[in-house]
Structure formats: structure tokens, C-alpha cells
Design a protein around this motif. Structure first.
Motif, PDB file in Angstrom:
ATOM      1  N   ALA A  80     -12.021   7.153   3.887  1.00 19.07           N
ATOM      2  CA  ALA A  80     -11.769   6.455   2.623  1.00 19.07           C
ATOM      3  C   ALA A  80     -10.281   6.329   2.316  1.00 19.07           C
ATOM      4  O   ALA A  80      -9.897   5.544   1.442  1.00 19.07           O
ATOM      5  N   VAL A  81      -9.440   7.088   3.024  1.00 15.36           N
ATOM      6  CA  VAL A  81      -8.005   7.075   2.707  1.00 15.36           C
ATOM      7  C   VAL A  81      -7.147   6.638   3.897  1.00 15.36           C
ATOM      8  O   VAL A  81      -5.916   6.742   3.830  1.00 15.36           O
ATOM      9  N   LEU A  82      -7.751   6.151   4.966  1.00 10.87           N
ATOM     10  CA  LEU A  82      -6.981   5.749   6.145  1.00 10.87           C
ATOM     11  C   LEU A  82      -5.968   4.652   5.818  1.00 10.87           C
ATOM     12  O   LEU A  82      -4.807   4.725   6.219  1.00 10.87           O
ATOM     13  N   VAL A  83      -6.418   3.653   5.081  1.00  9.91           N
ATOM     14  CA  VAL A  83      -5.518   2.544   4.730  1.00  9.91           C
ATOM     15  C   VAL A  83      -4.395   3.025   3.814  1.00  9.91           C
ATOM     16  O   VAL A  83      -3.206   2.739   4.078  1.00  9.91           O
ATOM     17  N   PRO A  84      -4.687   3.775   2.718  1.00 12.15           N
ATOM     18  CA  PRO A  84      -3.583   4.299   1.895  1.00 12.15           C
ATOM     19  C   PRO A  84      -2.611   5.180   2.683  1.00 12.15           C
ATOM     20  O   PRO A  84      -1.401   5.127   2.449  1.00 12.15           O
ATOM     21  N   VAL A  85      -3.116   5.997   3.607  1.00 17.43           N
ATOM     22  CA  VAL A  85      -2.233   6.846   4.418  1.00 17.43           C
ATOM     23  C   VAL A  85      -1.304   5.988   5.265  1.00 17.43           C
ATOM     24  O   VAL A  85      -0.093   6.242   5.349  1.00 17.43           O
ATOM     25  N   ALA A  86      -1.859   4.959   5.908  1.00 15.72           N
ATOM     26  CA  ALA A  86      -1.042   4.070   6.748  1.00 15.72           C
ATOM     27  C   ALA A  86       0.018   3.354   5.920  1.00 15.72           C
ATOM     28  O   ALA A  86       1.181   3.240   6.330  1.00 15.72           O
ATOM     29  N   VAL A  87      -0.378   2.875   4.738  1.00 14.90           N
ATOM     30  CA  VAL A  87       0.575   2.169   3.866  1.00 14.90           C
ATOM     31  C   VAL A  87       1.660   3.129   3.385  1.00 14.90           C
ATOM     32  O   VAL A  87       2.851   2.788   3.385  1.00 14.90           O
ATOM     33  N   ALA A  88       1.254   4.335   2.987  1.00 14.78           N
ATOM     34  CA  ALA A  88       2.223   5.317   2.485  1.00 14.78           C
ATOM     35  C   ALA A  88       3.207   5.726   3.577  1.00 14.78           C
ATOM     36  O   ALA A  88       4.417   5.857   3.325  1.00 14.78           O
ATOM     37  N   ALA A  89       2.715   5.955   4.799  1.00 14.26           N
ATOM     38  CA  ALA A  89       3.598   6.340   5.901  1.00 14.26           C
ATOM     39  C   ALA A  89       4.590   5.224   6.215  1.00 14.26           C
ATOM     40  O   ALA A  89       5.787   5.480   6.437  1.00 14.26           O
TER      41      ALA A  89
END
Length: 408
Positions: free
Chosen positions: A291-300
Motif C-alpha cells: 500500500a505504500v510502495l508508490v509513496p516510498v518511491a516518490v519520497a526517495a
């Protein structure tokens, strides 16, 4: 959990952390994300062998690890550090924080998880890992470079910001109701910090006499008792317990016993900090990562871009060229212990459940990406500059930033 079960779980946790750390050393990875990974794999949320069924069973050990981690950080910090760097260092560190913390807060608002969650994410995305950064510099043999003193100076500015930010954040995320109550809690927290800061500034002679003993055993008992007691008082006053421990370390850093205390607390810090990161991993369900893969990628990606921008700005302040700018940006990229401290605070405050897996994934990505990027930054610069790595003016004076000795 029974007495025997507790001992088995503790022993297993230490051995698992040691195994993963040794594995990480073989492949050049920092230990902090690996301790968390060990907790995830041996916790109740993954198939196979379960070492600890309930993360709360390690709650006290985890709290002690956090206290020792911040206590040691306080020992490494000196009140004169910022004076040594001058205004230019404050401007450099402030620029770095403004870009990264501002981007983190904006990112948190864009996620729409809540204003308190956005404030937590501002700190998570905004503050580098001093442990990983220092380890990178040691492993790459860069401690003697002029830009390295600037990197360590920025870390000092981040440490100051962290102490103030945690003190202000605790009442906000801790459930204070209304502006008046929040202001009261924040004022009380800062008043407590001012008392401790005044003690560090003016009471070190008295504290030095009280703490000084020849016997190492008595010294360990004394500084450990002081750190834990003040951490408990901090918690009662609405200040994060870790900040109380940090301030005790700051006070003792000014005493003649500081060098002995650093030597004696070092193994305790390493052991119980490993349990803190391990316990954090126990609470993470890997199934939540989807559920957080996309937010993690964007944040990184956002953090990488902000670090490049901050590296260019900080390097320009000191007249450095693309080479040192790339080193600054890549070395400060890693996130680690501070992000996990904020995650633990958020979990205690009952904030959005997506924060824990997001922060764990974000830390894992950047704790791995940071050392890799730092070791290869010069290659990128060479490609962009046609094989040259200009470092800046030949007559550049050494950077006036304090030295630090924090180890991973």
C-alpha cells in the motif's frame, strides 16, 4: 511472556541482529536497516520461525535503546560546535534543512494522511542519519577531505534541529486539544530544555565533580541512572524521553569524565540500539508495504532531488565545485535512526497505521542507496564534466566546521 521465554527471545534477538550485521558488513550495507529487517523476518507478521509474538514484549528494552542512542549523541555534541562553524555553517545547515524538511512537509500534505502525520514526515524526510553518514565517511576514507568537515557541520546543525523539533512535535502528536493546550505543552517542553541547557552551560563544574569517580563500574551506574531518570522526567513533562537523555549527554559532554563515559557507553549503545531497531521491525507487517510502495518511491526520489539541490547550494557557499557538491549530496542522503525514532513516536501517539510501513520502507531504500551513491558520486560528475572532477578554487581554506567521532 515467561521468564525463560523472555531470555530466549532476548538472546535470539541479539544473535539475529549480529548475524544480519555481519552479513551486511560482507556486502557493504549499514547495520541499521538490517536490524529492522531481522525484526520483520523473525516477527509475527512473516511466515516461518517466530522469535517474538508481540512487539510490546520488547517495549522496555526498545525504550532503553532509544535513550542510550540519544544519550550518546548528546555526548558527541558540544555547545561550541556551532560557534566554530560560524554563520556560514548555520546558513549551510539551514539551507539543507529548509529544502528537505519543507519538501517532506509538502509531501506529507500531498498524501493527505493528516496534518500530524505530515509533521512527522517532515522530520523523516528532512534529517540525515548521523550514524550511517559517519560510517560512510570512515569506510570511504574521506575524513581528511575539506568538504567532509562541512558535511559533519551540517550534521551538527541537524542535531540541534532534531532536539528542538522533537520537543515541539511531542505535544502536537501526543493528543493535546486546542491551540492553548498545545502552546502550554510546547512552552513547558522548551522551559524544561532551557533548564537543562543552562545546566550544560553553567553547571558543568558541579556536575563534573558529582559524576567523577575512579571506578568504571560506579561511573557506568551513575551516568546510566542520570540518563534514564531524566528521560523519565521528560516523559512526565510531555517531552520525548529521548530528548531528556540527549540533554544529559550534552551536559556530561562538558565534564572531564566525558571521554571515559563515551568509551564506557559505546558497547551499551550498540547493543540496545540494535534491540530498538529490531523491535521496530517486529511491529512491521511486510504485507503493508504494497500500500505504500508508490509513496516510498516518490519520497526517495524527492529526497534525492532535494539533496542534489542542497548539495549545490551548500557547496556554492564555500566555493566548492561539482565534485564536492556531489559528495555532500550523496553522503547526506541516507536516512536511519532519527526516522525510526519518529516512527516509534507516531505509533505511540496512534497516528495513521500506514506511517510505520512507509517509514520502514523509506529507511531501507535510502540506507542502502546512500552508501552506494556516496561511493559512486564521482563517476556521475566525471560523466557530466567530460572526465574532469573540478573541486573548486585551489586556494580554498579549510572548512570551519567541527569534527565529530560518532560511529555506526
Amino acid at each position: 511472556m515467561g521468564h525463560a521465554d523472555t531470555l530466549l527471545a532476548m538472546g535470539g534477538a541479539f544473535l539475529a541482529a549480529a548475524f544480519f550485521a555481519r552479513l551486511g558488513n560482507r556486502i557493504g550495507l549499514p547495520t541499521i536497516p538490517l536490524f529492522t529487517l531481522a525484526g520483520m523476518l523473525l516477527g509475527p507478521h512473516t511466515p516461518g520461525f517466530v522469535l517474538v509474538e508481540d512487539a510490546h514484549d520488547f517495549e522496555m528494552l526498545s525504550a532503553l535503546g532509544l535513550v542510550l542512542l540519544l544519550f550518546y549523541l548528546g555526548l558527541e555534541f558540544h555547545l561550541d560546535d556551532l560557534k566554530t562553524g560560524g554563520r556560514r555553517l548555520a546558513l549551510a545547515g539551514g539551507s539543507y534543512l529548509l529544502l528537505n524538511v519543507g519538501a517532506g512537509f509538502g509531501f506529507g500534505l500531498a498524501l493527505d494522511w493528516g496534518i500530524r502525520e505530515a509533521l512527522v514526515l517532515a522530520g523523516v524526510l528532512g534529517i540525515s542519519s548521523s550514524a550511517i553518514v559517519t560510517k560512510i565517511l570512515i569506510d570511504l576514507g574521506r575524513l581528511g577531505r575539506p568538504e567532509t568537515r562541512l558535511i559533519l557541520g551540517v550534521i551538527v546543525v541537524e542535531d540541534v534541529f532534531l532536539a528542538l523539533y522533537l520537543a515541539a512535535l511531542q505535544p502536537v502528536i501526543g493528543g493535546a486539544h486546542g491551540v492553548a493546550e498545545v502552546l502550554f505543552q510546547v512552552t513547558k517542553a522548551f522551559a524544561f530544555l532551557l533548564v537543562l541547557a543552562a545546566t550544560a552551560r553553567y553547571g558543568t563544574r558541579l556536575i563534573g565533580r558529582l559524576i567523577h569517580v575512579r571506578d568504571d563500574e560506579l561511573l557506568v551506574i551513575s551516568f546510566l541512572g542520570a540518563a534514564v531518570l531524566v528521560a523519565g522526567v521528560s516523559e512526565l513533562l510531555g517531552v520525548a524521553d529521548a530528548i531528556g537523555a540527549f540533554m544529559v549527554g550534552l551536559i556530561l559532554a562538558q565534564t572531564p569524565s566525558a571521554a571515559r563515559i563515551r568509551r564506557l557507553v559505546h558497547p551499551l549503545r550498540d547493543a540496545f540500539a540494535a534491540i530498538f531497531f529490531f523491535a521496530f521491525g517486529l511491529a512491521i507487517d511486510p504485507g503493508d508495504f504494497a500500500a505504500v510502495l508508490v509513496p516510498v518511491a516518490v519520497a526517495a526520489t524527492l529526497t534525492l532531488l532535494m539533496n542534489v539541490a542542497a548539495g549545490l547550494i551548500v557547496a556554492r557557499l564555500y566555493g566548492y565545485g561539482p565534485g564536492p557538491a556531489a559528495d555532500i549530496a550523496a553522503t547526506l542522503l541516507a536516512r536511519g535512526e532519527f526516522a525510526l525514532i519518529l516512527a516509534a513516536m507516531a505509533a505511540t501517539a496512534g497516528l495513521d497505521e500506514r506511517l510505520a510501513p512507509f517509514i520502514a520502507g523509506y529507511v531501507l531504500v535510502l540506507a542502502v542507496l546512500g552508501p552506494v551513491a556516496a561511493g559512486r558520486a564521482h563517476l556521475v560528475v566525471r560523466r557530466l564534466t567530460g572526465g574532469r572532477t573540478p573541486d573548486g578554487p585551489d586556494d580554498l581554506a579549510p572548512v570551519e566546521a567541527p569534527e565529530r567521532t560518532t560511529s555506526a
